[in-house]
Write an enzyme that holds these catalytic residues in place. Structure first.
Site, PDB file in Angstrom:
ATOM      1  N   CYS A 149     -28.931  67.651  53.549  1.00  0.00           N
ATOM      2  CA  CYS A 149     -28.662  66.979  52.194  1.00  0.00           C
ATOM      3  C   CYS A 149     -27.155  66.441  52.613  1.00  0.00           C
ATOM      4  O   CYS A 149     -26.262  67.246  52.766  1.00  0.00           O
ATOM      5  CB  CYS A 149     -28.407  68.009  51.142  1.00  0.00           C
ATOM      6  SG  CYS A 149     -27.519  67.369  49.697  1.00  0.00           S
TER       7      CYS A 149
ATOM      8  N   CYS B 191      -9.055  53.667  -0.849  1.00  0.00           N
ATOM      9  CA  CYS B 191     -10.432  54.046  -1.078  1.00  0.00           C
ATOM     10  C   CYS B 191     -10.986  52.620  -0.936  1.00  0.00           C
ATOM     11  O   CYS B 191     -10.449  51.448  -0.820  1.00  0.00           O
ATOM     12  CB  CYS B 191     -10.496  54.396  -2.499  1.00  0.00           C
ATOM     13  SG  CYS B 191     -10.260  53.454  -3.648  1.00  0.00           S
TER      14      CYS B 191
ATOM     15  N   CYS C  60      -9.850  49.803  -3.080  1.00  0.00           N
ATOM     16  CA  CYS C  60      -8.682  49.192  -2.788  1.00  0.00           C
ATOM     17  C   CYS C  60      -8.910  48.040  -1.739  1.00  0.00           C
ATOM     18  O   CYS C  60      -8.080  47.486  -1.469  1.00  0.00           O
ATOM     19  CB  CYS C  60      -7.901  50.236  -2.049  1.00  0.00           C
ATOM     20  SG  CYS C  60      -7.123  51.521  -2.881  1.00  0.00           S
TER      21      CYS C  60
HETATM   22 ZN   LIG Z   1      -8.157  52.956  -4.312  1.00  0.00          ZN
END
Ligand SMILES: [Zn+2]
Length: 542
Positions: A80, A449, A452
């Site tokens: 290997c 949010c 908004c």
């Molecule tokens: Zn808001």
């Protein structure tokens, strides 16, 4: 591969003294030669994959008197010299590729025969240890001792810190709990030494061999293994399985340490010990399957959703795919809980873009999704609430995810999230007929949010696209009008949301508004950014 290709390869290998033996399988050609290593020439057979996709295979004739176990030399002399995937192979220059592999193989063989790669034997330990799989379902919070659930007919074992929990996993695997597991015993021993195979007498055949080997690695661990196995022998427990927890790996073995031998009281200890020492050892390959490990192994050093209380509101086209990603990230594990909220029924015509298929049609979406997710994650704590979110008793949440795609409902949820103690909220939705996907994180009352994002007339202040969004509807009559977009868009919305959740977990909250365009011909109208809350917003005004 053309004859010219083989000729070019042969010409290159002749320069290193190799001769062509002939074809050795489909697209495989064999050569013979020798490699210089440790002050001598060693005969090797070289098998070349003529497609160039696999590195050449090198098998070396081990010199007489060499140690039985050599780093990077496996059974039959297989060398290997490079871990798969670490070599960059050039399929357009096969001769050059093969020559550099031959040089590398010679260098590794030299170091191995000189005994200079002993440290590597730790890395390669499992090649030499071998054995059947032993799955470890042991959580850091488990307080009981270990139980052994042994499936001798399948040649595998489960070591559990909580058999009730592991039983759920076994059911998912179509196994049933073995009835006699209480007659067996499992224990774990912690050691400071990483294992490496012995040069002689390997692998260990008896308990005595194991103890001698452990004595060389870590005498304290050897004593503890012996003490536990003796206890099992006297207690007539069979089989007894030992998990050795080394700093960088775990490995296991089992043995039948009492063998049904009747012990006379006078010689009980001595005969139990004698039988134990001669018991045959079966090596096992240990693998962790505890929830904590499985959920974090793809994102090392990053927190998971385990232990969090999360509500996913909306189990429709976005929510279905998102729920699955949340569970993959650990939702509902540990002491956490995932609440799925949706009052709707999955209709047969919904399945074209829903995570669930026809087998869940005519069922509530939250209930069907819970059933489906538990098939693959049987230990996750998932609760379905087949009601409107306004009617759901959600309790304290670490995060509320709104995947309803209903703007008005999002505004209502904002009011609810602000009432009492603030709840961080992530909203995910699709813009227009699958043009863009977006997420908005509101992790404090001072951030925007969803309401908004528009002005008082709800004209977008941060449009998703520069172009105007098309208005497309399909269906007949007002009952079945819908906005058409394919499941691929929902999956991208779910991914964007899951990434935002993962970032939030890691303390990265910005950018809170994220957009991905999902239809060609449109450009992103607002770069990913944070948005302050709008003073006059009617939804998040406190
Ligand atoms: Zn808001």
């Amino acid at each position: 591969m053309s004859a010219a290709g083989l000729q070019a390869l042969e010409a290159a290998l002749v320069t290193r003294g190799f001769v062509y033996l002939g074809p050795s399988g489909e697209q495989l050609e064999a050569f013979e030669g020798s490699l210089p290593a440790a002050g001598a020439q060693h005969q090797v057979k070289l098998t070349v994959d003529m497609t160039g996709l696999e590195p050449p295979r090198v098998v070396v004739k081990i010199p007489a008197g060499a140690p039985k176990i050599l780093a990077h030399i496996g059974g039959g002399g297989y060398l290997c010299y490079a871990a798969k995937g670490t070599l960059v192979l050039d399929v357009f220059n096969l001769p050059g590729q093969v020559l550099s592999c031959v040089d590398r193989a010679a260098a590794i063989l030299d170091l191995s025969l000189r005994g200079q790669m002993v440290q590597d034997l730790e890395e390669e330990f499992f090649v030499f240890w071998g054995g059947d799989p032993c799955f470890l379902d042991v959580a850091s919070t488990d307080i009981a001792g270990l139980s052994l659930l042994f499936f001798s007919d399948k040649g595998l074992a489960f070591v559990s810190g909580n058999p009730q929990r592991t039983e759920k996993k076994l059911k998912a695997l179509n196994f049933t709990l073995p009835p006699n597991f209480e007659g067996s015993v499992a224990f774990a021993v912690t050691t400071t030494a990483n294992p490496r195979p012995l040069q002689e007498n390997w692998p260990p055949r008896t308990v005595a061999d194991v103890l001698r080997w452990q004595q060389e690695l870590d005498p304290a661990a050897a004593r503890e293994i012996e003490r536990q196995l003796l206890k099992a022998s006297i207690g007539r427990k069979s089989p007894a399985l030992c998990v050795v927890k080394a700093p960088r790996m775990q490995y296991a073995f089992w043995a039948d340490v009492h063998g049904g031998v009747k012990l006379s009281p006078a010689k009980a200890l001595a005969s139990a010990r004698a039988y134990m020492l001669s018991a045959k050892v079966h090596t096992m390959w240990a693998m962790r399957i505890d929830d904590e490990y499985v959920s974090q192994r793809n994102t090392p050093n990053r927190p998971t959703l385990a232990g969090k209380r999360i509500a996913l509101v909306g189990c429709g086209t976005i929510g279905g795919f998102l729920a699955e990603l949340l569970v993959k990230a650990g939702a509902g594990l540990g002491r956490g809980e995932l609440l799925l909220v949706d009052p709707d029924t999955l209709m047969p015509h919904n399945v074209g873009r829903h995570r669930l298929g026809l087998n869940y049609a005519l069922q509530n979406k939250a209930t069907g999704l819970r059933t489906e997710l538990l098939l693959g994650a049987p230990t996750a704590n998932i609760r379905d609430l087949p009601v409107r979110v306004q009617d759901a008793e959600l309790g304290h949440l670490d995060l509320l995810i709104d995947a309803t795609g209903e703007e008005a409902l999002s505004h209502l949820l904002t009011r609810a999230a602000d009432a009492g103690s603030f709840t961080p909220t992530l909203t995910a939705w699709i813009e227009g007929p699958g043009v863009a996907v977006r997420t908005l994180l509101r992790d404090s009352g001072s951030h925007a949010c969803t309401r908004c994002l528009g002005d008082h007339a709800r004209t977008p202040l941060f449009p998703a696209t520069t172009e105007e969004l098309p208005s497309e509807f399909a269906g007949h009559g007002c009952e079945s009008i819908y906005v058409p977009f394919p499941a691929t868009v929902s999956v991208q919305a779910a991914c964007l949301a899951a990434e935002a959740v993962s970032d939030w977990l890691g303390g990265v909250t910005s950018p809170r508004l994220r957009t991905r365009i999902t239809r060609s011909g449109f450009t992103q109208g607002t770069a990913d950014r944070d948005v302050p809350r709008r003073e006059a917003c009617p939804a998040c005004t406190t």
